[in-house]
Design a protein around this motif. Structure first.
Motif, PDB file in Angstrom:
ATOM      1  N   CYS A  53     -34.317  -9.388 -21.762  1.00  0.00           N
ATOM      2  CA  CYS A  53     -34.227  -7.971 -21.394  1.00  0.00           C
ATOM      3  C   CYS A  53     -33.252  -7.243 -22.314  1.00  0.00           C
ATOM      4  N   LEU A  54     -32.121  -7.876 -22.608  1.00  0.00           N
ATOM      5  CA  LEU A  54     -31.139  -7.263 -23.497  1.00  0.00           C
ATOM      6  C   LEU A  54     -31.692  -7.112 -24.913  1.00  0.00           C
ATOM      7  N   MET A  55     -32.423  -8.127 -25.367  1.00  0.00           N
ATOM      8  CA  MET A  55     -33.003  -8.061 -26.704  1.00  0.00           C
ATOM      9  C   MET A  55     -34.043  -6.946 -26.794  1.00  0.00           C
ATOM     10  N   PHE A  56     -34.847  -6.802 -25.748  1.00  0.00           N
ATOM     11  CA  PHE A  56     -35.863  -5.745 -25.740  1.00  0.00           C
ATOM     12  C   PHE A  56     -35.210  -4.366 -25.664  1.00  0.00           C
ATOM     13  N   ALA A  57     -34.132  -4.261 -24.895  1.00  0.00           N
ATOM     14  CA  ALA A  57     -33.408  -2.985 -24.827  1.00  0.00           C
ATOM     15  C   ALA A  57     -32.877  -2.605 -26.202  1.00  0.00           C
ATOM     16  N   MET A  60     -35.773  -1.372 -28.413  1.00  0.00           N
ATOM     17  CA  MET A  60     -36.157   0.006 -28.129  1.00  0.00           C
ATOM     18  C   MET A  60     -35.094   0.992 -28.624  1.00  0.00           C
ATOM     19  N   ALA A  61     -33.825   0.604 -28.529  1.00  0.00           N
ATOM     20  CA  ALA A  61     -32.762   1.463 -29.060  1.00  0.00           C
ATOM     21  C   ALA A  61     -32.871   1.576 -30.574  1.00  0.00           C
ATOM     22  N   TRP A  67     -36.514   6.829 -35.032  1.00  0.00           N
ATOM     23  CA  TRP A  67     -37.111   8.140 -34.749  1.00  0.00           C
ATOM     24  C   TRP A  67     -36.143   9.259 -35.156  1.00  0.00           C
ATOM     25  N   CYS A  68     -34.859   9.075 -34.836  1.00  0.00           N
ATOM     26  CA  CYS A  68     -33.856  10.085 -35.180  1.00  0.00           C
ATOM     27  C   CYS A  68     -33.634  10.161 -36.691  1.00  0.00           C
ATOM     28  N   LEU A  69     -33.563   8.997 -37.350  1.00  0.00           N
ATOM     29  CA  LEU A  69     -33.335   8.983 -38.792  1.00  0.00           C
ATOM     30  C   LEU A  69     -34.479   9.659 -39.551  1.00  0.00           C
ATOM     31  N   LYS A  70     -35.701   9.412 -39.124  1.00  0.00           N
ATOM     32  CA  LYS A  70     -36.850  10.028 -39.813  1.00  0.00           C
ATOM     33  C   LYS A  70     -36.789  11.546 -39.733  1.00  0.00           C
TER      34      LYS A  70
END
Length: 235
Positions: A53-57, A60-61, A67-70
């Motif tokens: 769960c931590l790895m998937f979080a 996604m982060a 998304w922000c960098l683009k």
């Protein structure tokens, strides 16, 4: 309504040269991030491991960061590209780099599996080879984005760098969560207990999960039916 042009779902829409076998392979490599998301969802649903769960979080982060960098850099894709959206940095390269490095850190520095009566876990050397394989696979996915002209080499390299830096940050952050006791605290919350979230994969192989209980059930069933565990009928 009949005059409205149809749209394409770009999530799995990949352009490639049908006459080029390498291009065809690269098109399949482009689907690796989607495939990994399916793997994440399957493991989370079936194992309820906090580490996954931590790895998937973190994954996604990392995607949110991309998304922000683009939208901050706003660099266009190569002219040969027919797709939409900005190209800097490559989201595919950033995704697989984060995954492979995070998996490598887990296998080499956090995963300490203990042998059981029914299972011998992977050795450190085997986990090291698995990590190398993960890194090579990530490099292949990143290179495929250049070959398909979805990104320039610079866009792919920046994506790899962003994924690597974020993977280091996320591993350090989750290490802090564990050492501070926050993970242990979170596992005792009502919602974690409700969804049966556990923390076994750090010291136990996923393939060994429930295997001892299965072997005990086989033994009981074999004795009940007049057979020994090896399948030979008892006299």
């Amino acid at each position: 309504m009949d005059d409205i042009p149809l749209a394409s779902l770009s999530l799995t829409h990949v352009h490639y040269n049908p006459a080029d076998r390498i291009s065809y392979l690269c098109a399949w490599l482009a689907l690796v991030p989607q495939g990994l998301c399916v793997v994440y969802a399957t493991l989370i649903w079936s194992n309820r491991e906090i580490e996954i769960c931590l790895m998937f979080a973190g994954q996604m982060a990392c995607e949110a960061l991309n998304w922000c960098l683009k939208r901050l850099i706003k660099e266009e894709r190569p002219r040969e590209m027919h797709g939409k959206g900005y190209g800097m940095p490559s989201s595919h390269a950033q995704f697989v780099t984060f995954f492979s490095i995070t998996l490598t850190f887990f296998l080499l520095f956090r995963h300490v599996p203990h042998p059981t009566e029914t299972h011998t876990p992977l050795t450190f050397a085997q986990r090291f080879l698995l990590s190398i394989l993960a890194l090579i696979s990530a490099a292949a996915v990143a290179a495929s984005r250049i070959y398909l002209t979805y990104h320039t080499p610079k866009q792919v390299l920046v994506g790899c760098a962003a994924g690597a830096i974020f993977a280091i940050f996320w591993f350090a952050f989750t290490t802090y969560l564990r050492r501070s006791g926050l993970v242990e605290w979170g596992l005792e919350t009502t919602i974690s207990r409700l969804f049966r979230v556990r923390d076994l994969v750090v010291q136990e192989d996923l393939v060994d999960s429930g295997w001892a209980r299965w072997e005990e059930r086989r033994a009981r069933r074999g004795l009940k039916n007049g057979f020994v565990v090896q399948g030979k009928k008892s006299k």
